[in-house]
Motif scaffolding. Structure first.
Motif, mmCIF file in Angstrom:
data_model
loop_
_atom_site.group_PDB
_atom_site.id
_atom_site.type_symbol
_atom_site.label_atom_id
_atom_site.label_comp_id
_atom_site.label_asym_id
_atom_site.label_seq_id
_atom_site.Cartn_x
_atom_site.Cartn_y
_atom_site.Cartn_z
ATOM 1 N N LEU A 140 20.151 -42.976 0.740
ATOM 2 C CA LEU A 140 19.505 -43.030 2.052
ATOM 3 C C LEU A 140 18.303 -42.089 2.112
ATOM 4 O O LEU A 140 17.192 -42.511 2.434
ATOM 5 N N VAL A 141 18.519 -40.809 1.864
ATOM 6 C CA VAL A 141 17.421 -39.836 1.852
ATOM 7 C C VAL A 141 17.675 -38.783 0.789
ATOM 8 O O VAL A 141 18.801 -38.312 0.624
ATOM 9 N N TRP A 232 12.063 -38.834 -6.325
ATOM 10 C CA TRP A 232 13.044 -37.765 -6.520
ATOM 11 C C TRP A 232 13.597 -37.680 -7.925
ATOM 12 O O TRP A 232 14.357 -36.776 -8.229
ATOM 13 N N PHE B 102 25.025 -39.964 -0.415
ATOM 14 C CA PHE B 102 23.685 -40.556 -0.351
ATOM 15 C C PHE B 102 22.835 -39.996 0.785
ATOM 16 O O PHE B 102 21.800 -40.555 1.131
ATOM 17 N N TYR B 104 20.985 -36.820 1.372
ATOM 18 C CA TYR B 104 20.494 -35.589 0.750
ATOM 19 C C TYR B 104 21.505 -35.038 -0.272
ATOM 20 O O TYR B 104 21.590 -33.819 -0.461
ATOM 21 N N MET B 108 23.101 -38.451 -6.006
ATOM 22 C CA MET B 108 22.169 -39.543 -6.318
ATOM 23 C C MET B 108 21.473 -39.337 -7.663
ATOM 24 O O MET B 108 21.088 -40.305 -8.316
ATOM 25 N N TYR B 109 21.379 -38.096 -8.125
ATOM 26 C CA TYR B 109 20.795 -37.851 -9.453
ATOM 27 C C TYR B 109 21.714 -38.362 -10.566
ATOM 28 O O TYR B 109 21.253 -38.826 -11.603
ATOM 29 N N PHE B 111 24.021 -40.798 -10.001
ATOM 30 C CA PHE B 111 24.027 -42.242 -9.764
ATOM 31 C C PHE B 111 22.843 -42.911 -10.487
ATOM 32 O O PHE B 111 23.001 -43.931 -11.156
ATOM 33 N N ALA B 112 21.658 -42.295 -10.349
ATOM 34 C CA ALA B 112 20.460 -42.880 -10.963
ATOM 35 C C ALA B 112 20.579 -42.931 -12.485
ATOM 36 O O ALA B 112 20.014 -43.807 -13.134
#
Lengths: 233, 233
Positions: A140-141, A232, B102, B104, B108-109, B111-112
């Motif tokens: 999301l952010v 990011w 997800f 902030y 997500m790092y 996940f990517a």
């Protein structure tokens, strides 16, 4: 001594997305209140159904779905009066709220009517916006990105200017506003970055690119739009 | 068969604000991974500590707190490689994430780096924004209000224009940016409508009107600003 009013966030719909605290308070509750459709079900009650004690007293608050505000305000007046009676008698009252009580939640109408006289404890819940991001597998952010949350009923001009100036956007309460929202996003050339999700976390969940969204959307649907402006990675 | 990568939102800090699903998955996990300070604790691990099995293997990912991005990216590369090894061996891996993975979230790092090769399931968590509203007893957004979430590190000009054009505002990651944020809100004449909250839901929580906020704020602090433009009552 007066009882305490608990505003309990139940999360997006999957009963397992309730918090441990919500589950504990509901299971122990002697008085459980919740909003319901005038002649129908209560989504909030359905999420918590397995936890409500058979001995609990239930206060059903039927909320009319009208554009005029007076009928709904009258319904909350009546519901608040019933709750106040139990609180004044010393009972705690647990109010069931879909999502989070203070995030577009109808609990705030009860809070406004009761919090000056009674102790209140608000238990936050998982909101639809992060649930939708999780189910769509779209972060999301990140880092210093900004998030804008917009309700679908906003008019076209307002929607357009808010989406243009934003980075990550979550559009809530899509429902019958889908054609308007879709046309704004199309005009801005952002359709490829938008995801449509309905009933996130429920068995009947739908996750689709916006370009493949159905013609008709239910109230519990959302559009996520991530422009990905902060690199990011 | 490969294992599944679970990104688990733990909520804002109070272990009871974890979801039932998060608690179930953590208690059953054979491999648990989490970010940590380079030479220190892991806030994420501390929230889930009572649930982690003694037999679980733990993958600690020490993330350097530097302004340069390369060192943190290298840390996530190394963490992702350790996680990938276990996933490829058929083990599920549970990654602990403060708040929501997800929103902030550092998840997500990972996940990517892993989602193209392995199945991922993201379990949303209670975010700090609704927790702060609950603890401050300030409804966040009602009816057709818009919400803007801003990170504190944004520069003064950007902060000012975003706050001016917004209705409800949540400013995250306040920390050392407090003086800058406070001066922008003061200049806009909005201080009386702003609440300062640090470490919401934890025993050391602080909730104060912005005018009484301390000089120094920790990273886990937030400012809520509700202009109350929609007369929802």
């Amino acid at each position: 001594m007066n009882g305490t009013l608990y505003g309990i966030g139940l999360g997006p719909g999957d009963p397992e997305l309730m918090t441990l605290k919500a589950a504990r308070l509901i299971a122990a509750a002697k008085v459980v209140a919740y909003p319901a459709l005038e002649r129908g079900d209560s989504f909030a009650r359905s999420i918590a159904a397995d936890l409500i004690s058979e001995d609990a007293d239930e206060i059903r608050i039927p909320v009319p779905m009208s554009v005029e505000r007076a009928p709904a305000q009258a319904a909350y007046d009546a519901g608040a009066a019933q709750i106040a009676e139990r609180l004044a008698a010393g009972d705690d009252v647990v109010v069931l709220c879909e999502g989070d009580p203070f995030f577009y939640g109808s609990f705030m109408y009860l809070f406004a009517r009761l919090s000056d006289r009674f102790d209140c404890d608000i238990i936050p819940g998982v909101t639809s916006i992060t649930t939708v991001a999780a189910r769509a597998q779209k972060p999301l952010v990140a880092r210093n990105e900004r998030l804008t949350v917009l309700p679908g009923p906003l008019d076209e001009v307002e929607l357009r200017s808010r989406i243009e100036g934003a980075e990550s956007v979550a559009i809530m309460k899509v429902g019958r506003h889908l054609p308007k929202i879709r046309s704004v996003i199309d005009d801005l050339g952002l359709t490829a970055k938008a995801t449509y999700v309905e009933r996130a976390s429920l068995p009947e969940e739908v996750v689709l690119p916006l370009s493949e969204a159905p013609e008709k959307a239910p109230y519990f649907s959302m559009i996520l739009l991530a422009k990905g402006t902060d690199p990011w990675l």
